[in-house]
Design an enzyme around this catalytic site. Structure first.
Site, PDB file in Angstrom:
ATOM      1  N   VAL A 113       0.861  -1.176   0.000  1.00  0.00           N
ATOM      2  CA  VAL A 113       0.000   0.000   0.000  1.00  0.00           C
ATOM      3  C   VAL A 113       0.898   1.226   0.000  1.00  0.00           C
ATOM      4  O   VAL A 113       1.902   1.271   0.728  1.00  0.00           O
ATOM      5  CB  VAL A 113      -0.926   0.018   1.232  1.00  0.00           C
ATOM      6  CG1 VAL A 113      -1.840   1.237   1.192  1.00  0.00           C
ATOM      7  CG2 VAL A 113      -1.731  -1.271   1.328  1.00  0.00           C
ATOM      8  N   CYS A 114       0.560   2.209  -0.827  1.00  0.00           N
ATOM      9  CA  CYS A 114       1.271   3.476  -0.829  1.00  0.00           C
ATOM     10  C   CYS A 114       2.767   3.245  -1.115  1.00  0.00           C
ATOM     11  O   CYS A 114       3.119   2.484  -2.027  1.00  0.00           O
ATOM     12  CB  CYS A 114       1.038   4.168   0.515  1.00  0.00           C
ATOM     13  SG  CYS A 114       1.464   5.902   0.620  1.00  0.00           S
ATOM     14  N   THR A 115       3.650   3.872  -0.349  1.00  0.00           N
ATOM     15  CA  THR A 115       5.084   3.758  -0.609  1.00  0.00           C
ATOM     16  C   THR A 115       5.683   2.447  -0.113  1.00  0.00           C
ATOM     17  O   THR A 115       6.896   2.265  -0.186  1.00  0.00           O
ATOM     18  CB  THR A 115       5.847   4.942   0.024  1.00  0.00           C
ATOM     19  OG1 THR A 115       5.491   5.038   1.409  1.00  0.00           O
ATOM     20  CG2 THR A 115       5.492   6.233  -0.694  1.00  0.00           C
TER      21      THR A 115
END
Length: 203
Positions: A113-115
Site C-alpha cells: 500500500v502506498c510507498t
C-alpha cells in the site's frame, strides 16, 4: 470454505510494521481481511510483525503491538507491506529488505500500500512487473526503473499487487479477497464494512 477440488482456502496474512508506518495503510486492509474471515467463518488469520516484537509508534501517533519479530515470524500466505514517509528510512534497512525477500519467496501473494511499493522494489520483488504508489511518490517509484502506473487504485500482477495511497489499500484488499474466495465473499465483506465511498458535497 474449500475449492471444488477440496483444497482448503484458509489463508494467513502477515502485516509488516515499522516505526512511522502510515496507520490506514495497514488498518484498512486488516479490517478487510479479518472481516472476510468472519464472512468465511474462520478462513482468515492475520498477525503483525516488525523487526522487533513489541510496541510500534505509527505516523500519526497511534501505537500498536507487533506480535512477532522478523526472526520468529511464521510463514504467511499473504504479505502486506504498508507505506508512509518512514519507508525512506526502511529502504536502507537491510534487515527489512532481507525479511521481505524471504517472506515473498514463501507467500502466495505479496502486496503493498502506498510507498510500501518502494520497499518491494528494493527487495527485488517488482522486477519486471508494473506497480503503483501514492500520487506524491510516483516519481520516486519511476526513478527505480519499475514500470509505474498512475491514476489507478491498484495494479495486479497475479501474485504481486500494489496499491496507491492510504485508502486504496482497502480497495486492493477487497480485490484480493474476491480473487481468493470469490465475488460473493468480497461483496459480503464490503457490505459488512459498509464501504461504499461517496465524496462529501463541498458545494
Amino acid at each position: 470454505m474449500s475449492t471444488p477440488g477440496g483444497v482448503a482456502m484458509a489463508k494467513s496474512v502477515a502485516v509488516v510494521l515499522f516505526e512511522g508506518v502510515e496507520e490506514l495503510d495497514f488498518v484498512g486492509p486488516w479490517e478487510v481481511f479479518t472481516m472476510a474471515g468472519l464472512v468465511t467463518r474462520g478462513d482468515v488469520t492475520a498477525f503483525t510483525v516488525a523487526e522487533r516484537a513489541g510496541l510500534v509508534k505509527c505516523a500519526k501517533g497511534l501505537q500498536v503491538v507487533a506480535e512477532f519479530a522478523f526472526e520468529d515470524c511464521p510463514k504467511a500466505d499473504i504479505v502486506l507491506v504498508p507505506g508512509g514517509l518512514a519507508t525512506r528510512v526502511e529502504v536502507d534497512n537491510p534487515e527489512m529488505i532481507a525479511f521481505l525477500s524471504k517472506m515473498d519467496a514463501r507467500a502466495e501473494y505479496t502486496t503493498s500500500v502506498c510507498t510500501g511499493a518502494l520497499l518491494l522494489d528494493k527487495a527485488g520483488i517488482l522486477k519486471g512487473l508494473r506497480a503503483t504508489t501514492h500520487w506524491g511518490s510516483i516519481s520516486e517509484l519511476k526513478a527505480t526503473g519499475t514500470e509505474t502506473i498512475e491514476n489507478t487504485r491498484f495494479v495486479d500482477n497475479g501474485r504481486v499487487i500494489t496499491s496507491s495511497g492510504v485508502s486504496a489499500g482497502i480497495d486492493m484488499s477487497l480485490h484480493l479477497v474476491g480473487k481468493i474466495w470469490g465475488a460473493e465473499v468480497a461483496k459480503a465483506t464490503q457490505k459488512y464494512m459498509e464501504y461504499y465511498p461517496e465524496p462529501p458535497a463541498w458545494d
